[in-house]
Design an enzyme around this catalytic site. Structure first.
Site, PDB file in Angstrom:
ATOM      1  CD  GLU A 285       0.301  -1.063   3.127  1.00 16.04           C
ATOM      2  OE1 GLU A 285       0.177  -2.123   2.506  1.00 16.04           O
ATOM      3  OE2 GLU A 285       0.994  -0.951   4.156  1.00 16.04           O
ATOM      4  CG  ASP A 327      15.463  27.649 -29.583  1.00 19.19           C
ATOM      5  OD1 ASP A 327      15.036  27.082 -30.581  1.00 19.19           O
ATOM      6  OD2 ASP A 327      14.764  28.279 -28.776  1.00 19.19           O
ATOM      7  CG  ASP A 647      13.397  31.710 -27.437  1.00 17.29           C
ATOM      8  OD1 ASP A 647      12.717  31.535 -28.462  1.00 17.29           O
ATOM      9  OD2 ASP A 647      14.606  31.984 -27.467  1.00 17.29           O
ATOM     10  CG  ASN A 741       3.714  -4.095   6.333  1.00 19.26           C
ATOM     11  OD1 ASN A 741       4.213  -4.189   5.214  1.00 19.26           O
ATOM     12  ND2 ASN A 741       2.738  -3.265   6.613  1.00 19.26           N
TER      13      ASN A 741
END
Ligand code: ATP
Length: 906
Positions: A285, A327, A647, A741
């Site tokens: 869980e 770019d 941009d 656990n």
């Protein structure tokens, strides 16, 4: 406050209505924000800490556990009831800490991504957060900006706004100021009104804010906009589905264990509790929560490396990226331009000086030149300076003027487009100061620059009448030139002269220089409107200015990493083909087989042809934003995962289309930032590569704790299942299972989520987009390890039951073996490619701390006398621990040794 710039009082154009351009004072703004509040759309209530804590108990498995606690209490088993309650609370606290931290860091990220705006305060242009805007502020807007508040235009240059958000009409509308008398009415759709949230799609202007926050038109429809849900990442969705399947599988196994126990005559109450505890232990869980923690921690690390993630799914996709379209200007290069060469009067002039230093000389064939001595050169400089919207100022705050005669190197502070700054610095070197030029040539109109036209022009008024000054890319201007200005006068451009200009342009470009053509024309009278076709035609060529923009040093290394990591770097630039090639070669971005395509060539080929050749193209030059969209699509057609930078406002569609849209933090517009999944805070290509690396690390870490959690949980279920099948008493009691656990699932798994990467993380090729999280043998590893954990625990249990005859002792030994084999396994999970002997044991200090804490928690349950009665344990001696460590460690040893026979590395 990011920048300050003295406002030019003369900087008013045709539409000047004599507004107070000094803006509000800071003190007045501070007063007003108290009255009007922050300029924000009120958000729906944020999750409070109490809500987050209580929400931890809103889980089916927790309700089952609560039910079990109540039943235990009703059965008179007070100790069990108390322990289960304590475990529920401990679980809740751990879940709360994880979720609260995640919430906080996500909030901090949102804060960082908050928009800013240019406003005029105390007579200076300042960049401030949009939330600090108050009524009557003067704001400065340009193409790509999102309007921060409802405002009335007071100045505009070809301003257009996209108001589709409010009106649904996607065609941008022209906006212009009108009479001051109607200035204060914000009539819907008014031509002089800008609305919060709408986008400036072209031109620039100044506006006065009239309403902010919830008082704006946008505020009125805010509820509608807030219904957008935060989306899960694909992996989170897949894991949720997997979790559901596992719940059913585990519940089935638990029912089998419970029913077999009852049939064997075990107490119903004990078997009910065993079933419940096993279900709680077996179902992972915590998995979704740890995935979220791991993603957010990764996002924080990316931020430290200057990559701001705006959309969480991008973190996963980054790891699969195999094409980065970037770019050139500012991303691959420094975006710090310096004019090095001028072609003027059919001669080449060299300019000395570096960066933004205003010291420099003009030489021709080694001989020093005086700019004033050449009328053409002098006019070229004046036109170039006049045609700039940027500004430079002395680094010394006290002196506003930069002294002309300096001997020491001193860089000036600049504001605006580096291409224009380079021209201002050039002018400064020749004694042509922007302030003086603007007095000599008063600007009365402007046709702004945009990446499609690749040029800009201004209309100016001087003693002799009106002039047009134009600067821009030669290829886009050459057809608009009719004559050339030389020292022997103005003459028509013959084919020979045209050839010579083009060849000079190419020569400069081959030296990696960005070349700007400068031209002018005299106007008979002031044009009634700024008509592009009329103004930008029949121009007189003055010359070319070639500026260097050096590649960023770190990009060379980043390009190299890309190649090793199986990522194709692609340059997309509006610049000249030869300039692009020169820079690409410098960065070693191209190899012998790489192709270069220009925008023109792209226009001539079909999408199909582009798809076929795209994988061979490394440089796209002289492209416009609309080409970018085709380029992204072409790579996607080739099944690539594409990151694309942008941009300008027109880059937004390509950024949206890309798998990872990347925008520029410094130079990017609001529109591209909003469309992007990631913002580069330093505009640097190397940051994309760093983010890809982080993306790979995060995915690796998610695999690591999935492997750990699932193999451990499988080990626990199988232990109980097998024991029940072979007819023995349950090897672990319900409370022990719950403790295992708690001890093993929490801290160690989280520590794996922040594990440092394998050294070779960027030596591998990217993973496939649709690759399962269990691919490359992970499922096998989980199953094999789960089975081995089960076999060891059962063996220890049975051996001890036989030898000691004490069920309590056997259970304590099984309990400790189960925990210890998981805590040893957690180290194996740190790498899928390297054995436990090869990884640096101490590299993940959190894991060491987590494991030590878990061992302490195990010992508490075994040795504290008062807890022994709760956990039904007995104290263990050294011999017992040797046995436990032998069984838990032996498997690990064998598995890791087998890797030497069959290496683990892929
Ligand atoms: P990249 O796409 O690599 O970032 P870029 O965005 O700088 O390049 P553009 O801004 O589209 O490319 O510029 C393309 C061309 O337009 C340049 O090569 C130059 O000739 C011209 N140019 C750039 N800036 C200006 C400006 N401010 N004024 C006039 N012309 C310009």
């Amino acid at each position: 406050m990011l920048s300050r710039n003295k406002v030019e009082e003369r900087d008013t154009y045709i539409y000047n209505l004599k507004p107070d351009l000094r803006g509000l004072s800071s003190a007045e703004a501070a007063k007003r924000i108290k009255i009007y509040g922050a300029n924000e759309i009120e958000e729906k209530k944020k999750k409070s800490a109490i809500f987050i804590f209580l929400n931890q108990f809103n889980d089916f498995m927790i309700w089952v556990l609560m039910g079990a606690a109540v039943i235990s209490a009703l059965m008179g088993e007070g100790a069990d009831a108390l322990t289960i309650t304590a475990i529920i609370i401990l679980n809740g606290i751990m879940g709360f800490i994880q979720e609260y931290r995640t919430e906080k860091s996500m909030e901090a990220l949102k804060e960082l991504a908050a928009p800013t705006v240019k406003a005029i305060r105390d007579g200076y242009v300042v960049v401030i957060p949009a939330r600090e805007i108050v009524p009557d502020d003067i704001i400065v807007l340009e193409s790509g900006d999102r309007v921060p508040a409802d405002s009335i235009l007071i100045e505009a240059m070809s301003l257009q706004a996209d108001e589709s958000l409010l009106t649904g009409e996607s065609v941008p509308v022209d906006k212009r100021p009108i009479q001051p008398s109607v200035k204060r009415s914000v009539a819907a759709g008014a031509v002089n009104t800008l609305y919060m949230g709408t986008i400036i799609t072209g031109g620039r202007g100044k506006a006065q804010v009239v309403s902010t926050g919830m008082a704006t038109e946008m505020g009125k429809i805010a509820d509608m906009l807030q219904s957008v849900e935060e989306k899960q990442t694909p992996l989170q969705e897949r894991l949720e589905k997997l979790g559901k399947i596992m719940v059913y599988a585990c519940l089935l196994a638990c029912i089998v264990v419970t029913v077999t126990g009852i049939l064997k005559g075990e107490e119903i109450y004990i078997m009910f509790l065993t079933g419940v505890s096993l279900a709680v232990a077996a179902i992972p869980e915590g998995l979704p929560a740890i995935v979220t923690v791991s993603l957010t921690m990764g996002v924080q690390r990316m931020l430290k490396r200057n990559a701001l993630i705006r959309k969480l799914p991008a973190v996963e996709t980054l790891g699969c990226t195999n094409v980065i379209c970037s770019d050139k200007t500012g991303t691959l290069t420094e975006n710090k331009m310096t004019v090095k060469e001028i072609y003027c009067d059919e001669r080449v002039i060299e300019v000395s000086g570096t960066g933004y230093d205003t010291l420099g000389d003009f030489t021709m064939n080694g001989r020093r030149l005086h700019v004033e001595a050449s009328e053409v050169l002098s006019l070229l400089m004046e036109a170039a300076v006049s045609c700039s919207n940027s500004s430079i100022s002395s680094p010394k705050k006290s002196s506003k003027l930069i002294p002309l005669k300096r001997t020491a190197k001193e860089e000036v502070s600049v504001i605006g487009d580096p291409t224009e700054v380079a021209l201002l610095i050039l002018g400064h070197k020749a004694g042509k100061l922007k302030n003086d030029i603007d007095i000599k040539y008063q600007r009365v109109g402007e046709i702004p620059f945009d990446s499609d036209r690749k040029r800009m022009s201004v209309v100016v008024k001087c003693k002799n009448g009106y002039y047009v000054f134009l600067k821009g890319a030669l290829d886009n201007t050459i057809d608009r030139l009719s004559s050339i200005h030389t020292s022997s006068g103005i003459k028509r451009i013959s084919p020979l002269i045209k050839k010579s200009i083009l060849s000079s342009n190419d020569k400069m470009a081959q030296k990696a220089l960005r070349v700007l053509c400068v031209a002018y024309k005299k106007l008979e009278q002031l044009p009634s409107k700024m008509d592009v076709e009329m103004i930008e035609k029949d121009l007189v060529f003055l010359g070319l200015a070639g500026m260097i923009d050096p590649p960023r040093e770190e990009v060379k290394e980043a390009v190299n990493i890309c190649k090793i990591a199986g990522i194709k770097p692609v340059m997309i630039t509006g610049d000249h083909k030869e300039t692009a090639i020169a820079i690409a070669n410098d960065l070693k971005l191209m190899d012998k087989s790489s192709k270069v395509l220009t925008g023109k060539e792209l226009d001539e080929i079909s999408d199909g042809t582009l798809n076929k050749i795209a994988m061979d193209v490394s440089v796209y030059a002289r492209v416009t934003p609309k080409h970018k969209l085709r380029i992204v699509k072409a790579y996607k057609e080739n099944d690539c995962i594409v990151a694309m930078t942008g941009d300008g406002v027109n880059d937004a569609p390509a950024i949206k289309e890309a798998d990872i849209g990347v925008s520029m933090g410094k130079t990017g517009t609001d529109v591209t930032k909003e469309a992007s999944a990631m913002v580069l805070l330093d505009d640097n290509f190397a940051t994309i590569v760093a983010a890809v690396e982080e993306g790979r690390i995060i995915y690796d870490n998610i695999r690591k704790f999935i492997r750990y959690l699932l193999s451990c949980n499988l080990g626990e279920v199988l232990t109980m299942f097998l024991a029940s099948l072979i007819g023995y008493s349950t090897p672990l009691l319900p409370i022990q299972i719950l403790w295992v656990n708690l001890v093993t699932d929490g801290l160690p798994a989280i520590a794996l989520g922040v594990d440092p990467p394998d050294n070779d993380i960027m030596l591998r090729h990217p993973r496939g987009k649709d690759e399962s999280i269990f691919s490359h043998g992970l499922a096998d590893k989980i199953i094999i390890r789960g089975v081995l954990i089960c076999l060891c625990t059962i063996t220890v249990f049975l051996v001890n039951l036989k030898l000691s005859g004490s069920l309590e002792k056997a259970r304590t030994m099984a309990f400790a073996t189960l925990v210890m084999s998981q805590l040893i396994h957690v180290f194996e999970c740190r790498s899928e490619r390297h054995t436990i002997f090869e990884i640096n044991f101490f590299k993940n200090i959190y894991l060491i701390f987590a494991v030590i804490t878990s061992i302490c928690m195990l010992c508490i349950a075994i040795y504290i006398p008062s807890l022994q009665s709760v956990f039904k344990t007995v104290s263990l001696d050294l011999g017992d621990w040797i046995e436990i460590l032998f069984f838990s460690g032996a498997i690990s040893l064998v598995i890791n040794l087998t890797y030497y026979i069959k290496p683990a590395k892929k």
